[in-house]
Structures are given as C-alpha cells and as structure tokens.
Design a protein around this motif. Sequence first.
Motif, mmCIF file in Angstrom:
data_model
loop_
_atom_site.group_PDB
_atom_site.id
_atom_site.type_symbol
_atom_site.label_atom_id
_atom_site.label_comp_id
_atom_site.label_asym_id
_atom_site.label_seq_id
_atom_site.Cartn_x
_atom_site.Cartn_y
_atom_site.Cartn_z
ATOM 1 N N THR A 191 0.814 -1.221 0.000
ATOM 2 C CA THR A 191 0.000 0.000 0.000
ATOM 3 C C THR A 191 0.848 1.272 0.000
ATOM 4 O O THR A 191 0.312 2.368 -0.188
ATOM 5 C CB THR A 191 -0.940 0.033 1.213
ATOM 6 O OG1 THR A 191 -0.158 0.012 2.418
ATOM 7 C CG2 THR A 191 -1.879 -1.171 1.211
ATOM 8 N N GLN A 192 2.161 1.138 0.228
ATOM 9 C CA GLN A 192 3.024 2.317 0.239
ATOM 10 C C GLN A 192 3.076 2.951 -1.161
ATOM 11 O O GLN A 192 3.079 2.257 -2.169
ATOM 12 C CB GLN A 192 4.434 1.960 0.718
ATOM 13 C CG GLN A 192 5.246 1.054 -0.194
ATOM 14 C CD GLN A 192 4.986 -0.429 0.046
ATOM 15 O OE1 GLN A 192 3.922 -0.830 0.468
ATOM 16 N NE2 GLN A 192 6.000 -1.254 -0.229
ATOM 17 N N MET A 193 3.090 4.276 -1.194
ATOM 18 C CA MET A 193 3.051 5.000 -2.461
ATOM 19 C C MET A 193 4.429 5.073 -3.104
ATOM 20 O O MET A 193 5.442 5.220 -2.435
ATOM 21 C CB MET A 193 2.506 6.405 -2.252
ATOM 22 C CG MET A 193 1.084 6.455 -1.733
ATOM 23 S SD MET A 193 -0.125 5.636 -2.813
ATOM 24 C CE MET A 193 -0.018 6.674 -4.289
ATOM 25 N N MET A 194 4.453 4.991 -4.431
ATOM 26 C CA MET A 194 5.673 5.145 -5.218
ATOM 27 C C MET A 194 5.528 6.355 -6.126
ATOM 28 O O MET A 194 4.559 6.461 -6.892
ATOM 29 C CB MET A 194 5.930 3.902 -6.065
ATOM 30 C CG MET A 194 6.315 2.660 -5.287
ATOM 31 S SD MET A 194 6.733 1.290 -6.395
ATOM 32 C CE MET A 194 8.177 1.946 -7.262
ATOM 33 N N SER A 195 6.455 7.264 -6.025
ATOM 34 C CA SER A 195 6.480 8.442 -6.887
ATOM 35 C C SER A 195 7.656 8.279 -7.840
ATOM 36 O O SER A 195 8.796 8.165 -7.420
ATOM 37 C CB SER A 195 6.621 9.712 -6.049
ATOM 38 O OG SER A 195 5.530 9.829 -5.157
ATOM 39 N N TRP A 196 7.392 8.280 -9.100
ATOM 40 C CA TRP A 196 8.352 7.857 -10.120
ATOM 41 C C TRP A 196 8.380 8.877 -11.256
ATOM 42 O O TRP A 196 7.521 9.750 -11.363
ATOM 43 C CB TRP A 196 7.939 6.487 -10.671
ATOM 44 C CG TRP A 196 6.532 6.531 -11.197
ATOM 45 C CD1 TRP A 196 5.380 6.339 -10.487
ATOM 46 C CD2 TRP A 196 6.124 6.876 -12.532
ATOM 47 N NE1 TRP A 196 4.283 6.552 -11.300
ATOM 48 C CE2 TRP A 196 4.707 6.872 -12.561
ATOM 49 C CE3 TRP A 196 6.822 7.188 -13.702
ATOM 50 C CZ2 TRP A 196 3.978 7.158 -13.701
ATOM 51 C CZ3 TRP A 196 6.097 7.481 -14.855
ATOM 52 C CH2 TRP A 196 4.687 7.454 -14.846
ATOM 53 N N ILE A 197 9.361 8.744 -12.150
ATOM 54 C CA ILE A 197 9.421 9.571 -13.354
ATOM 55 C C ILE A 197 10.211 8.834 -14.424
ATOM 56 O O ILE A 197 11.210 8.163 -14.124
ATOM 57 C CB ILE A 197 10.051 10.955 -13.051
ATOM 58 C CG1 ILE A 197 9.942 11.892 -14.260
ATOM 59 C CG2 ILE A 197 11.500 10.817 -12.588
ATOM 60 C CD1 ILE A 197 10.301 13.336 -13.954
ATOM 61 N N HIS A 198 9.779 8.918 -15.659
ATOM 62 C CA HIS A 198 10.510 8.341 -16.786
ATOM 63 C C HIS A 198 11.772 9.171 -17.020
ATOM 64 O O HIS A 198 11.751 10.404 -16.922
ATOM 65 C CB HIS A 198 9.614 8.361 -18.023
ATOM 66 C CG HIS A 198 10.157 7.627 -19.207
ATOM 67 N ND1 HIS A 198 11.220 8.093 -19.958
ATOM 68 C CD2 HIS A 198 9.771 6.460 -19.792
ATOM 69 C CE1 HIS A 198 11.472 7.246 -20.939
ATOM 70 N NE2 HIS A 198 10.600 6.238 -20.862
ATOM 71 N N ILE A 199 12.868 8.520 -17.348
ATOM 72 C CA ILE A 199 14.145 9.207 -17.526
ATOM 73 C C ILE A 199 14.057 10.313 -18.574
ATOM 74 O O ILE A 199 14.659 11.383 -18.414
ATOM 75 C CB ILE A 199 15.277 8.207 -17.886
ATOM 76 C CG1 ILE A 199 16.634 8.914 -18.035
ATOM 77 C CG2 ILE A 199 14.930 7.419 -19.148
ATOM 78 C CD1 ILE A 199 17.164 9.516 -16.776
ATOM 79 N N GLN A 268 5.747 8.102 -0.483
ATOM 80 C CA GLN A 268 5.076 9.398 -0.547
ATOM 81 C C GLN A 268 4.359 9.493 -1.901
ATOM 82 O O GLN A 268 4.862 8.999 -2.910
ATOM 83 C CB GLN A 268 6.078 10.558 -0.458
ATOM 84 C CG GLN A 268 7.105 10.451 0.638
ATOM 85 C CD GLN A 268 8.374 9.733 0.217
ATOM 86 O OE1 GLN A 268 8.482 9.266 -0.908
ATOM 87 N NE2 GLN A 268 9.329 9.643 1.132
ATOM 88 N N ALA A 269 3.207 10.135 -1.912
ATOM 89 C CA ALA A 269 2.478 10.394 -3.162
ATOM 90 C C ALA A 269 2.818 11.811 -3.621
ATOM 91 O O ALA A 269 2.053 12.752 -3.426
ATOM 92 C CB ALA A 269 0.985 10.221 -2.958
ATOM 93 N N VAL A 270 3.979 11.962 -4.225
ATOM 94 C CA VAL A 270 4.491 13.282 -4.587
ATOM 95 C C VAL A 270 3.972 13.689 -5.966
ATOM 96 O O VAL A 270 4.023 12.903 -6.914
ATOM 97 C CB VAL A 270 6.033 13.282 -4.568
ATOM 98 C CG1 VAL A 270 6.576 14.638 -4.972
ATOM 99 C CG2 VAL A 270 6.536 12.890 -3.178
ATOM 100 N N VAL A 271 3.494 14.912 -6.075
ATOM 101 C CA VAL A 271 2.947 15.394 -7.345
ATOM 102 C C VAL A 271 3.711 16.646 -7.803
ATOM 103 O O VAL A 271 4.141 17.464 -6.988
ATOM 104 C CB VAL A 271 1.445 15.712 -7.218
ATOM 105 C CG1 VAL A 271 0.649 14.421 -7.047
ATOM 106 C CG2 VAL A 271 1.162 16.655 -6.050
#
Length: 295
Positions: A191-199, A268-271
Amino acid sequence: MNILLTGGTGLIGSYFIKKYSSQHTFTVTSRAPDKARRQLGGAVTVVKSVDEINNISAFDAVINLQGAGIADKRWSAQRKQRLQNSRWQVTEKLAEMITAADKKPLFVSGSAIGYYGPRDAEPVNEEGTPKQRDFAVELCQQWEQKALAASEQTRVVLLRTGVVLSAEGGALAKMILPYKMGLGGPLGNGTQMMSWIHIDDMVRAIEYILQHDTIQGPVNMTAPGPVTNKAFSRTLTSVLKRPHIFKVPAVVLKTAMGEMSSMLLEGQAVVPDKLRDHGFEFNYPTIRAALKDVT
C-alpha cells in the motif's frame, strides 16, 4: 548554454548530456576522467573535481547531481557518512564558488522526495513538509540548505527526484529480474506509495527549468500519477506478461536491508505541481506508458 555538471556519468547526467549535447557545452567532474571521456564522448570536458574549476563565472548554469548511490549498500554508520559527504561537501563548495563569482550562474542542485519523509497516500506538492523524521529527511534537508546558501545571489532550483525509470540502469534494473522470472510481486503490504518519473521526462524537465527563469526553489521531479507499490508491481507484471502471485514480506526486506528497507516499505504520493503550473507537459504521465517504454 555552457554547463558545469557534477555527477555527469550517472544515470540522469549521462542521459541529459546525450540528449542535449548539440544544444549545450558540458564540463563534467569525474574521479575517473579517462573512463568518463570514453562514456560521454570527446566533446565533453572532464575534470577530476570542482576544485579544478578556476572561473565558475564562465558557466551559464551549474547542475549538481553528485552523490553516492543511496541504495547501493546497506546503511551502516560509515555508509551514511559517505552518503552525506558525497552530497553535502560538493554542494556547499559550489554554493560558495557561485556566491563569490562576479557573474553568477544558475544553480540547479539535486535532492530527493525523501525530503518529505514517510507519508500516507495523500498527494504532497512542493509546499509539503515532513510528518516524520528519518535519515533520508535529514540527508535531503541539509543537502538543500547548502544549495540555498546561494539563493540570494542567483536562481537556485532543487530537484526533488523520485524513482527514475530507465532501460539503461537505475532502480528498475535492480528490481526487474525476479519479475522477468515470474517471481515478482508487491513489497510488504503493497500500500506504500511510489512516486516515479521516466528518464526522458526527467531530463526534459531539467532542460525546461534551464529555459524558464521563473522556476525556482524546490521542484518535484515526479510524474503526475504516483501509484501504490502493489499497482506498480501489477502493472510491471502485466507489461512483461508474467504472473503476479508472489510478494516479499516486510520482515524479509528488513532482515536483508536493515534501515535502508524503509525506502521500499514506506513512501510518498508526490505530485509535480510546480512543473505543471509552469506549463511542462509529461510524455509519460502514467506508469503503464512509462514501463512499456523502458522494459
């Protein structure tokens, strides 16, 4: 632009140079100059450290991405000191050099979403502050403060970076083998949030920051769609056409990784409100689109 780039042989730095080599001139710091030249090409100037930079006024921008790999080794006391020193010392030095310069370059300095500490699923933008304190919070806060020492003299941007997804290394390369073998699954309760970004969005956003002088301070370098670890895992198995029936219990990660397991079991649910407010558009806004491109 004429750019001084620390950490230029790393995942983000090398990709940025490859993508924008025709638009910018690069000087890169590396403790292994010959290896760096082979990796980055002969058009890139390589020096061993920022101490070899005699005139930082010659640069239009300094991009500071230097730092030992946060997940490369278990967090012993010695390793924590290495993680701190590799970030704090060069950042402090660069801020001092910029402050003392006659012509002061833009300062774009690394940070991470660990700044926000462990959180629930509520979205957090650049105005967010930690609800809990841990090693990552302290690491990022000090890292940022050392960069902000130059903020009265020049524009300073702090790159609060999430999990960077790439086909050429980084976090995905470390986790993908079990998935390819049909053994992948969520970590802990998932349930932990993943905040990601494509390279590609990561380096495009850095270039966007260079070109838009109204962007300053902390910038969340994450895609607009953070997901739970379970959703990430399910999407990755779907893209790879593998089963999604296994999971890794939290106790196993804690035993194997110690304190560092918090990076995987908490999130964290980072936006990216600041990027979006300034008009930046993501090429890979969803986790499925990003994973399909890099796997």
